[in-house]
Scaffold this active site. Structure first.
Site, PDB file in Angstrom:
ATOM      1  N   PRO A  88      -0.161  -9.994  -0.799  1.00 29.60           N
ATOM      2  CA  PRO A  88      -0.129 -10.126  -2.267  1.00 29.60           C
ATOM      3  C   PRO A  88      -1.230 -11.058  -2.772  1.00 29.60           C
ATOM      4  CG  PRO A  88       1.743 -11.270  -1.275  1.00 29.60           C
ATOM      5  CD  PRO A  88       1.040 -10.540  -0.164  1.00 29.60           C
ATOM      6  N   GLU A 115       6.359 -14.962   5.070  1.00 28.62           N
ATOM      7  CA  GLU A 115       5.394 -15.584   4.157  1.00 28.62           C
ATOM      8  C   GLU A 115       3.950 -15.250   4.532  1.00 28.62           C
ATOM      9  OE1 GLU A 115       6.292 -17.244   1.271  1.00 28.62           O
ATOM     10  OE2 GLU A 115       8.201 -16.376   1.863  1.00 28.62           O
ATOM     11  N   ARG A 160      -6.746  10.791   1.846  1.00 30.22           N
ATOM     12  CA  ARG A 160      -6.916  11.943   0.961  1.00 30.22           C
ATOM     13  C   ARG A 160      -8.343  12.081   0.443  1.00 30.22           C
ATOM     14  NH1 ARG A 160      -6.684  11.006  -4.367  1.00 30.22           N
ATOM     15  NH2 ARG A 160      -5.833  12.996  -5.034  1.00 30.22           N
ATOM     16  N   ASP A 175      -9.389  12.931 -10.223  1.00 31.99           N
ATOM     17  CA  ASP A 175      -8.307  11.949 -10.257  1.00 31.99           C
ATOM     18  C   ASP A 175      -8.472  10.926 -11.361  1.00 31.99           C
ATOM     19  OD1 ASP A 175      -7.155  13.054  -8.076  1.00 31.99           O
ATOM     20  OD2 ASP A 175      -7.959  11.589  -6.654  1.00 31.99           O
TER      21      ASP A 175
END
Ligand code: ADE
Length: 235
Positions: A88, A115, A160, A175
């Site tokens: 994150p 963590e 992809r 896209d």
């Protein structure tokens, strides 16, 4: 392209046998191998984590099992791989990052839990010339329980884009996020029937007038991008 994924939950990566990525594997476009970090634990309890230095909540993943796992993968190949660490706290994994990853010949993804992984692991592999770099990526501004779901998302977004994975009919050029001069998001899409539960397909899409259809789609995409993602490019 080869992708090695290391995790304490190798079963979490089972969906990579399905659908588009599964087909790309069968076609030999991508070679994906999943490894169990616990097999590289060094103590009799097969520990992979410990309490953080400096205190605080949660556990931090030990550097030793990670070093052993990553070194074992490195010795199995000739060319330096890129190490990807989902986190994150990483750089934003967007469509541009997906395109960059799809061009890498060998990617090793280190899925942390708790963590995160002791920071010396990223530092160590970033400083080695038998590795081709370390990239820490976040897939969004929320905290997952571990890197596995992020790895699934990143692998699918990258695979992809490999030539031969998408048919012409669903080419990645159209896209959302990958337009060169258009709005970042795509507008609404419709198929049969022309009326469903009192909702009608916009007339313009049934008109056969491709210039009008293109203009309408562009306008819808811009409106949607303005409303939903004012932070993204929009002409
Ligand atoms: N691990 C936990 N949360 C994450 C996120 N948002 N992106 C990538 N890896 C993560």
């Amino acid at each position: 392209m080869r992708i090695d994924i290391v995790s304490i939950f190798p079963e979490y990566l089972a969906p990579l046998e399905l659908s588009l990525v599964g087909k790309a594997r069968e076609a030999g476009i991508v070679d994906i191998r999943v490894h169990d970090l616990r097999e590289f634990a060094t103590d009799k309890h097969r520990s992979v984590d410990d309490t953080p230095y400096g205190g605080g909540p949660g556990m931090v993943m030990l550097p030793e099992p990670w070093g052993a796992a990553l070194d074992a993968i490195r010795t199995s190949v000739e060319q330096p791989p890129v190490l990807v660490i989902p986190s994150p706290s990483g750089y934003q994994f967007d469509q541009e990052a997906a395109a960059e990853v799809s061009d890498i010949e060998h990617v090793v993804i280190a899925c942390g839990r708790y963590e995160g992984i002791d920071s010396r692991v990223a530092e160590h592999y970033a400083g080695r010339d038998d590795w081709a770099g370390v990239r820490e990526y976040s897939i969004g501004d929320y905290v997952l329980a571990g890197g596995e779901a992020a790895a699934l998302a990143m692998v699918e977004a990258a695979v992809r884009l490999k030539p031969g994975v998408l048919g012409n009919a669903d080419s990645a050029v159209d896209d959302s996020f990958s337009k060169v001069d258009g709005a970042a998001l795509e507008g609404p899409v419709f198929t049969r029937p022309p009326a469903w539960r009192n909702l009608e397909v916009p007339d313009v899409l049934l008109s056969g007038d491709h210039a009008r259809i293109d203009a309408w789609r562009r306008q819808q995409a811009e409106e949607r991008t303005r409303a939903r993602r004012p932070d993204l490019p929009n002409p």
